[in-house]
Design a protein around this motif. Structure first.
Motif, PDB file in Angstrom:
ATOM      1  N   UNK A   1      16.494  -2.752  -2.125  1.00  0.00           N
ATOM      2  CA  UNK A   1      15.510  -1.744  -1.743  1.00  0.00           C
ATOM      3  C   UNK A   1      14.445  -1.688  -2.836  1.00  0.00           C
ATOM      4  N   UNK A   2      13.200  -1.830  -2.461  1.00  0.00           N
ATOM      5  CA  UNK A   2      12.130  -1.787  -3.449  1.00  0.00           C
ATOM      6  C   UNK A   2      11.122  -0.701  -3.073  1.00  0.00           C
ATOM      7  N   UNK A   3      10.891   0.201  -4.021  1.00  0.00           N
ATOM      8  CA  UNK A   3       9.978   1.323  -3.820  1.00  0.00           C
ATOM      9  C   UNK A   3       8.553   0.868  -4.106  1.00  0.00           C
ATOM     10  N   UNK A   4       7.598   1.261  -3.238  1.00  0.00           N
ATOM     11  CA  UNK A   4       6.207   0.884  -3.504  1.00  0.00           C
ATOM     12  C   UNK A   4       5.266   1.905  -2.867  1.00  0.00           C
ATOM     13  N   UNK A   5       4.002   1.802  -3.220  1.00  0.00           N
ATOM     14  CA  UNK A   5       2.966   2.677  -2.653  1.00  0.00           C
ATOM     15  C   UNK A   5       2.258   1.932  -1.531  1.00  0.00           C
ATOM     16  N   UNK A   6       2.423   2.387  -0.287  1.00  0.00           N
ATOM     17  CA  UNK A   6       1.795   1.669   0.840  1.00  0.00           C
ATOM     18  C   UNK A   6       0.292   1.935   0.874  1.00  0.00           C
ATOM     19  N   UNK A   7      -0.474   1.074   1.540  1.00  0.00           N
ATOM     20  CA  UNK A   7      -1.914   1.323   1.698  1.00  0.00           C
ATOM     21  C   UNK A   7      -2.137   2.643   2.433  1.00  0.00           C
ATOM     22  N   UNK A   8      -3.245   3.333   2.161  1.00  0.00           N
ATOM     23  CA  UNK A   8      -3.510   4.631   2.810  1.00  0.00           C
ATOM     24  C   UNK A   8      -3.564   4.508   4.332  1.00  0.00           C
ATOM     25  N   UNK A   9      -3.117   5.557   5.009  1.00  0.00           N
ATOM     26  CA  UNK A   9      -3.228   5.619   6.471  1.00  0.00           C
ATOM     27  C   UNK A   9      -2.107   4.958   7.237  1.00  0.00           C
ATOM     28  N   UNK A  10      -1.031   4.563   6.562  1.00  0.00           N
ATOM     29  CA  UNK A  10       0.076   3.901   7.249  1.00  0.00           C
ATOM     30  C   UNK A  10       0.739   4.849   8.251  1.00  0.00           C
ATOM     31  N   UNK A  11       1.125   4.288   9.378  1.00  0.00           N
ATOM     32  CA  UNK A  11       1.817   5.051  10.429  1.00  0.00           C
ATOM     33  C   UNK A  11       3.147   4.369  10.733  1.00  0.00           C
TER      34      UNK A  11
END
Length: 354
Positions: free
Chosen positions: A168-178
């Motif tokens: 499991x890898x934690x990350x910051x997704x691009x803005x506006x993800x649904x």
């Protein structure tokens, strides 16, 4: 460095003995070695004045230096390199050292990352330096990929491998993800997986995105690309480099003038920087490599030495490395075989499990 063996070859027996004794004395206790100390147990009857003349010659050659106003001498970086390359006697690890390293492996049922953590702790304990263990990437074929939203700015990518291993890898997704763009990104990737390893998948994703740009939503495309950046190293660095025994460096180098250098080294280790370069250092050499002082480009600390060795999998491919970092007056004759033995042990462990 090319001229170092020539310098050693041209030295007479008396100069070689003076040089060797100064270096060994310095490595043993960190103190400058004076002519009177050498005269007491020299192999031939010589005066302190004769010894001083030899030491001055060695200083002129750049092999010895005079710290502060001391009458004694210590080896320079060039001198240490010449000693390590041409005069040091490398044997096997002692039985006690081997047993301490062996004890960390324990049961074959144990988790590899846990074992490598214990190997790092044992290595720092045995050598009294800071240990570095670069763990291998997981190279089993991927079975399934999933994106899980945790909040508007946090997400998990879940990798399920064919051998049952899950990451499991934690990350910051691009803005506006649904949720729908996350499902689309996962479906896009799972259609490409087909038993590929992470390394193999990385090579195909960029090509597929460019070929099928009309078939994938822009948000899903950004998510896939951010996942690609994560797999290329941005998110795995903290997990791959295990550092143990940093307090040993303060214990050995506690003089006031070294405190700032030690703090600098800690900062470098905390940032886990240049991990790929660490592996390249090991991969470029055959077996154990020794970097003394400013030869060590991995860290900004110049007053340290790094002893590093790669370890290999069953296919003889370098997949990681183990090393020890400490003051330049490391006991190289003892540390080198310990690092070499540890690297071979880790390689066998990884090979037996693959």
């Amino acid at each position: 460095m090319d001229k170092t063996p020539t310098v050693l070859d041209e030295m007479n027996d008396r100069s070689r003995e003076v040089f060797r004794r100064v270096v060994e004395g310095y490595l043993a206790n960190g103190d400058p070695v004076g002519s009177r100390t050498l005269t007491r147990d020299f192999s031939e009857k010589v005066s302190a004045a004769t010894i001083r003349n030899v030491m001055q010659d060695l200083e002129y050659m750049g092999l010895l230096g005079s710290p502060h106003v001391s009458a004694g001498r210590i080896p320079t970086q060039m001198g240490l390199r010449m000693f390590v390359d041409g005069m040091i006697e490398i044997g096997d690890p002692t039985e006690m050292d081997r047993e301490k390293i062996d004890a960390t492996v324990g049961s074959n049922n144990a988790d590899v990352s846990g074992i490598l953590d214990r190997v790092g702790s044992a290595l720092s304990g045995v050598t009294q330096g800071a240990s570095l263990v670069l763990t291998p990437k997981h190279e089993a074929p991927i079975k399934h990929i999933e994106f899980v939203s945790l909040s508007h700015d946090r997400a998990l990518v879940v990798l399920v491998f064919s051998d049952g291993h899950v990451e499991n890898r934690l990350f910051t997704p691009p803005p506006g993800q649904t949720p729908s763009s996350m499902r689309e990104a996962a479906n896009f990737l799972n259609a490409l997986v087909e038993g590929k390893t992470i390394s193999e998948l990385q090579r195909t994703i960029a090509h597929e995105i460019s070929q099928r740009r009309q078939q994938i939503d822009v948000l899903a495309q950004q998510l896939v690309e951010s996942g690609l950046a994560l797999w290329q190293g941005e998110g795995e660095s903290p997990e791959r480099l295990i550092v143990r025994g940093r307090s040993n460096l303060i214990n050995t180098e506690g003089e006031a003038e070294n405190v700032e250098l030690i703090r600098q080294l800690f900062d470098d280790l905390e940032r886990k920087r240049d991990i790929a370069e660490f592996l390249e250092l090991a991969d470029a050499g055959d077996g154990v490599r020794i970097f003394i002082g400013s030869e060590n480009k991995l860290f900004s600390l110049s007053g340290s030495s790094l002893v590093v060795s790669p370890y290999m999998n069953a296919d003889r491919k370098v997949i990681g490395a183990v090393g020890v970092i400490g003051p330049t007056r490391l006991n190289y004759g003892r540390i080198v075989p310990i690092v070499n033995y540890t690297a071979q042990l880790v390689g066998k462990l990884i090979s037996n499990r693959s």
